[in-house]
Design a protein around this motif. Sequence first.
Motif, PDB file in Angstrom:
ATOM      1  N   UNK A   2       0.842  -1.196   0.000  1.00 33.01           N
ATOM      2  CA  UNK A   2       0.000   0.000   0.000  1.00 33.01           C
ATOM      3  C   UNK A   2       0.880   1.250   0.000  1.00 33.01           C
ATOM      4  N   UNK A   3       0.263   2.435   0.214  1.00 33.27           N
ATOM      5  CA  UNK A   3       1.040   3.665   0.112  1.00 33.27           C
ATOM      6  C   UNK A   3       1.535   4.177   1.458  1.00 33.27           C
ATOM      7  N   UNK A   4       1.526   3.331   2.486  1.00 35.87           N
ATOM      8  CA  UNK A   4       2.074   3.737   3.783  1.00 35.87           C
ATOM      9  C   UNK A   4       3.569   4.021   3.641  1.00 35.87           C
ATOM     10  N   UNK A   5       4.035   5.019   4.371  1.00 39.02           N
ATOM     11  CA  UNK A   5       5.447   5.384   4.281  1.00 39.02           C
ATOM     12  C   UNK A   5       6.329   4.457   5.110  1.00 39.02           C
ATOM     13  N   UNK A  42       8.630  -5.529  -2.425  1.00 36.86           N
ATOM     14  CA  UNK A  42       9.245  -4.617  -3.388  1.00 36.86           C
ATOM     15  C   UNK A  42       9.373  -5.289  -4.756  1.00 36.86           C
ATOM     16  N   UNK A  43       9.667  -6.575  -4.766  1.00 36.33           N
ATOM     17  CA  UNK A  43       9.745  -7.308  -6.031  1.00 36.33           C
ATOM     18  C   UNK A  43       8.386  -7.320  -6.715  1.00 36.33           C
ATOM     19  N   UNK A  44       7.336  -7.593  -5.946  1.00 36.00           N
ATOM     20  CA  UNK A  44       5.980  -7.624  -6.517  1.00 36.00           C
ATOM     21  C   UNK A  44       5.567  -6.269  -7.060  1.00 36.00           C
ATOM     22  N   UNK A  45       5.900  -5.217  -6.312  1.00 34.96           N
ATOM     23  CA  UNK A  45       5.376  -3.886  -6.634  1.00 34.96           C
ATOM     24  C   UNK A  45       6.157  -3.199  -7.757  1.00 34.96           C
ATOM     25  N   UNK A  46       7.459  -3.463  -7.855  1.00 34.73           N
ATOM     26  CA  UNK A  46       8.299  -2.700  -8.776  1.00 34.73           C
ATOM     27  C   UNK A  46       8.822  -3.529  -9.957  1.00 34.73           C
ATOM     28  N   UNK A 114      15.592  -5.374 -15.001  1.00 40.01           N
ATOM     29  CA  UNK A 114      14.392  -4.538 -14.875  1.00 40.01           C
ATOM     30  C   UNK A 114      14.280  -3.874 -13.515  1.00 40.01           C
ATOM     31  N   UNK A 115      14.901  -4.478 -12.500  1.00 36.24           N
ATOM     32  CA  UNK A 115      14.839  -3.959 -11.136  1.00 36.24           C
ATOM     33  C   UNK A 115      16.147  -4.283 -10.439  1.00 36.24           C
ATOM     34  N   UNK A 116      16.693  -3.303  -9.724  1.00 39.04           N
ATOM     35  CA  UNK A 116      17.809  -3.540  -8.808  1.00 39.04           C
ATOM     36  C   UNK A 116      17.261  -3.422  -7.393  1.00 39.04           C
ATOM     37  N   UNK A 117      17.468  -4.447  -6.594  1.00 36.18           N
ATOM     38  CA  UNK A 117      16.984  -4.469  -5.212  1.00 36.18           C
ATOM     39  C   UNK A 117      18.087  -5.052  -4.350  1.00 36.18           C
ATOM     40  N   UNK A 226      15.350   3.082  -0.014  1.00 31.22           N
ATOM     41  CA  UNK A 226      15.511   4.271  -0.849  1.00 31.22           C
ATOM     42  C   UNK A 226      15.087   3.926  -2.265  1.00 31.22           C
ATOM     43  N   UNK A 227      14.057   4.585  -2.750  1.00 31.06           N
ATOM     44  CA  UNK A 227      13.435   4.213  -4.023  1.00 31.06           C
ATOM     45  C   UNK A 227      13.834   5.219  -5.103  1.00 31.06           C
ATOM     46  N   UNK A 228      14.506   4.708  -6.133  1.00 30.79           N
ATOM     47  CA  UNK A 228      14.974   5.530  -7.251  1.00 30.79           C
ATOM     48  C   UNK A 228      14.565   4.881  -8.566  1.00 30.79           C
ATOM     49  N   UNK A 229      14.627   5.673  -9.631  1.00 27.79           N
ATOM     50  CA  UNK A 229      14.234   5.177 -10.950  1.00 27.79           C
ATOM     51  C   UNK A 229      15.191   5.710 -11.999  1.00 27.79           C
ATOM     52  N   UNK A 230      15.485   4.869 -12.971  1.00 28.76           N
ATOM     53  CA  UNK A 230      16.305   5.303 -14.106  1.00 28.76           C
ATOM     54  C   UNK A 230      15.390   5.933 -15.151  1.00 28.76           C
TER      55      UNK A 230
END
Length: 352
Positions: A2-5, A42-46, A114-117, A226-230
């Motif tokens: 969900x969108x909880x911080x 995080x794998x599921x969501x991103x 596709x994702x770095x985690x 820490x969530x970043x995007x290319x």
Amino acid sequence: MNNASWLIPDADPPEWSLPADIRARDALGGRDCGWVNQMRPFIRHFSSPGHRVLDPFCGFGTTLLGAHLEGRHGLGFEIDPDRAALARERLQRHGLHADIRVGSINGLDAGRANLCLTNVPYFGCGWTGATVDGQLYLQPTYADFLSGIRGVFHAVRQTLEDGGFCIAMAQNLVVAGRRFPLAWDVARILDSLFVAHEERVLCYPAAALPANPGSTKTNRSHEYALVYQKRRETVDLKGTAEVLEALRLSGFSYELFGSFQQWQEQGQPIAARLPADADLLLPLEQDQLNALLRWLSARGFQLTLWGEPIAPSLPLETWQSHHYVRADCRGRDGSLIRLDLCCEPKSTSARG
């Protein structure tokens, strides 16, 4: 997700935990091994089923196991050969063939992901394992450690597909009673390579004990995801043009090149993409270069050299060896003006 911080991961069931016999054979006793259930949301969501999930600090293969459970393909890099062997053994016990490569990602071909985690390694942990070139646990200074971290994530950026996410989990540390802001320093490094999104705070169960009056010590039961995007930044085109004109009116010489120069000439996006910065080629004059840095600094620009903050004065040799200085000005309305200041021939420029 969900969108909880904040997020409280579920503890791993026994079948997914690091086996005790593998833990006993590790140089650190596996105390830096993360949870599979920490990674799975995080794998599921991103990422999507079938995607490739990269862990450049794969350790015991926890991220790779989580990727398999979520129908993704895992790729890991581990600089310590003994740990790589333990990770392979762990995953083999689950019937999995692990794509784990021994060495650092910035020295090997990783293909595309596709994702770095990942969980970043911790500084000052007292590593007693093999001495391997590039082992971050063995870096003698915090500056050397952060430089190694940056090298790894620079290689990650080359590996990620456009639009892919880079998520690094890190905790601020206390070593010998001194705090090291590792999470925030990792964020600063990632800021120079990716576009930042909001972070998540990961909270773990830990006993809360009474504290003596004035004590500052905590049970340190949280870390940051820490969530970043290319992807390309969005810059203030009008504001950038105004700064460039102000530079000319102030007597600074430069040659504009790259996407911003093309956009100005054509008045429209190039290949459906707006410029993400303005590239300036500057004359090789030390005094003028430092005067330009002072001018920008006085107008609210933050100056960095490969992600490291610098003072408004820099030796010409250092400038040339790093290809460019970045100058960012962020406004109170969220706008961004970004200048990449080069002082080398355009044909060898690192930007464009």
